[in-house]
Design a protein around this motif. Structure first.
Motif, PDB file in Angstrom:
ATOM      1  N   ARG A   3       5.561  -5.148  11.196  1.00 15.17           N
ATOM      2  CA  ARG A   3       4.241  -5.249  10.584  1.00 15.17           C
ATOM      3  C   ARG A   3       3.678  -3.844  10.394  1.00 15.17           C
ATOM      4  N   ALA A   4       3.267  -3.560   9.173  1.00 20.53           N
ATOM      5  CA  ALA A   4       2.703  -2.248   8.858  1.00 20.53           C
ATOM      6  C   ALA A   4       1.261  -2.173   9.333  1.00 20.53           C
ATOM      7  N   THR A  61      -7.505   9.520  13.930  1.00 15.55           N
ATOM      8  CA  THR A  61      -7.591   8.762  15.183  1.00 15.55           C
ATOM      9  C   THR A  61      -6.575   7.639  15.261  1.00 15.55           C
ATOM     10  N   GLU A  62      -6.399   6.911  14.155  1.00 20.96           N
ATOM     11  CA  GLU A  62      -5.542   5.727  14.162  1.00 20.96           C
ATOM     12  C   GLU A  62      -4.106   6.082  13.793  1.00 20.96           C
ATOM     13  N   ARG A  63      -3.179   5.331  14.329  1.00 25.99           N
ATOM     14  CA  ARG A  63      -1.781   5.451  13.913  1.00 25.99           C
ATOM     15  C   ARG A  63      -1.563   4.495  12.752  1.00 25.99           C
ATOM     16  N   LEU A  64      -1.411   5.046  11.553  1.00 28.28           N
ATOM     17  CA  LEU A  64      -1.358   4.237  10.341  1.00 28.28           C
ATOM     18  C   LEU A  64      -0.043   4.454   9.604  1.00 28.28           C
ATOM     19  N   ASP A  65       0.523   3.376   9.121  1.00 27.26           N
ATOM     20  CA  ASP A  65       1.705   3.465   8.258  1.00 27.26           C
ATOM     21  C   ASP A  65       1.307   3.623   6.794  1.00 27.26           C
ATOM     22  N   GLY A  66       0.198   2.999   6.411  1.00 24.86           N
ATOM     23  CA  GLY A  66      -0.247   3.051   5.028  1.00 24.86           C
ATOM     24  C   GLY A  66      -1.759   2.960   4.930  1.00 24.86           C
ATOM     25  N   HIS A 313       4.127  -6.186  -0.682  1.00 22.73           N
ATOM     26  CA  HIS A 313       4.967  -5.076  -1.141  1.00 22.73           C
ATOM     27  C   HIS A 313       4.488  -3.750  -0.547  1.00 22.73           C
ATOM     28  N   PHE A 314       3.174  -3.532  -0.520  1.00 22.65           N
ATOM     29  CA  PHE A 314       2.675  -2.267   0.027  1.00 22.65           C
ATOM     30  C   PHE A 314       3.000  -2.135   1.510  1.00 22.65           C
ATOM     31  N   ALA A 315       2.915  -3.238   2.237  1.00 25.19           N
ATOM     32  CA  ALA A 315       3.290  -3.179   3.655  1.00 25.19           C
ATOM     33  C   ALA A 315       4.749  -2.764   3.797  1.00 25.19           C
ATOM     34  N   ALA A 316       5.619  -3.313   2.950  1.00 30.64           N
ATOM     35  CA  ALA A 316       7.035  -2.949   3.002  1.00 30.64           C
ATOM     36  C   ALA A 316       7.242  -1.498   2.570  1.00 30.64           C
TER      37      ALA A 316
END
Length: 355
Positions: A3-4, A61-66, A313-316
């Motif tokens: 999960r992104a 602050t946050e750990r973000l993938d996208g 798609h954006f999460a992937a």
């Protein structure tokens, strides 16, 4: 399933739509949003999402993938550059930038760090659009001849309570609405070689245009026309017929939608329409032509929300599992063609697009 971890910057109308859809997406978690307004932060709190008033604090602050960037247009590039500098994938709402130069600078920065950009031209994810694109590529209409696109609808006076929609160059329907038509027609019918255009503000009298007519020449030799107006009392627009945008009248109930075609793609052996995916062609032993009867059928497809497909798609893409359906360079070409409409209208001549 991985999960992104997704953040959203800007919680206006489009940002709220992204939040709603992403919270229902099986491969994404919205961990935070950023917006300077208290109303937006209250909305986020109501959906149990952490809110920041400054996006820089959020991405630090946050750990973000996208991150989804749904800010005003002139903030797209600086915000995206900040995210890219922290190795965060971005979904940049359209237009990717306010100028070709700024878009190119953004693409170069992302390519230097190998960070993916997905541009928010959501129609590319629509099953109807993808079905028509495949049918044309498969030769269903024969040699492409002409594309006819109509985007004519009436925006209410209240829409223009935001002054930038009346006065700022990016506030007219060219950069707000026509850019979607340019991207769809490129995606479905082929690259644009050159165009001519004329614009008018005669109905509302605002500094921005309210109406435009565009003549396109494609690299494959076909021609196209786009009729655009946001001051025309008419059902002939993607927004009123496709049901994609749930804030338009009637779009939540399929039976109440206007049953009209807004896009026609015609060739030597047939034609296709959108969003209703009708297919017209001659069949039988008679000579094809206007003395013979046209047959009609519909392309087979499984309907699904374009916004849901885009979110998944954006999460992937954020997890580096998929390549963007429309990356920064592709979005840049759509922007270039859209801005060429303004340039052609001002010059009265033909504008040729870069190869």
């Amino acid at each position: 399933m991985a999960r992104a971890r997704i953040g959203i910057i800007g919680l206006g109308v489009i940002g709220k739509s992204h939040l709603s859809v992403l919270q229902e997406t099986e491969n994404a978690d919205v961990v935070a949003i950023s917006d300077p307004t208290q109303a937006a932060r209250d909305h986020a709190a109501g959906r149990n999402v952490k809110a920041y008033d400054d996006y820089r604090t959020m991405i630090e602050t946050e750990r973000l993938d996208g991150v989804v960037i749904a800010t005003p247009n002139d903030q797209h590039v600086p915000v995206a550059l900040d995210c890219i500098s922290r190795d965060i994938a971005v979904l940049v709402e359209k237009p990717i930038a306010e100028s070709v130069e700024a878009a190119r600078r953004l693409c170069e920065a992302a390519e230097a760090k190998n960070i993916p950009i997905l541009v928010g031209h959501h129609r590319r994810h629509n099953p109807a659009v993808r079905a028509v694109r495949k049918a044309i590529a498969d030769g269903v209409i024969g040699k492409p001849a002409i594309a006819t696109v109509i985007y004519t609808q009436l925006k209410p006076d209240s829409y223009f309570n935001l002054g930038w929609r009346r006065d700022k160059a990016s506030g007219g329907p060219i950069l707000i609405n026509l850019i979607h038509e340019i991207d769809l027609i490129r995606f479905v019918f082929g690259e644009i070689e050159s165009l001519q255009a004329s614009t008018s503000s005669a109905v509302r009298g605002f500094p921005v245009e309210d109406t435009a007519g565009v003549l396109l020449r494609f690299r494959n030799g076909a021609l196209g026309t786009i009729s655009l107006s946001d001051t025309a009392a008419s059902p002939f627009s993607w927004d009123l017929t496709s049901g994609e945008f749930d804030q338009m009248a009637g779009t939540t109930d399929k039976l109440k939608r206007q049953q009209v075609s807004s896009h026609i793609f015609a060739g030597s052996e047939g034609s296709l329409t959108l969003p209703d995916v009708r297919h017209f062609s001659y069949r039988g032993d008679t000579e094809p032509g206007w003395l013979s009867e046209l047959s009609e059928d519909r392309l087979a497809l499984t309907p699904e929300s374009a916004y849901r497909r885009q979110a998944r798609h954006f999460a992937a893409v954020s997890l580096r599992e998929e390549e963007p359906v429309i990356n920064g360079r592709d979005g840049l070409r759509t922007l270039e063609a859209t801005l060429a409409v303004k340039a052609a209208s001002e010059s009265g001549g033909t504008v040729r697009l870069s190869a």
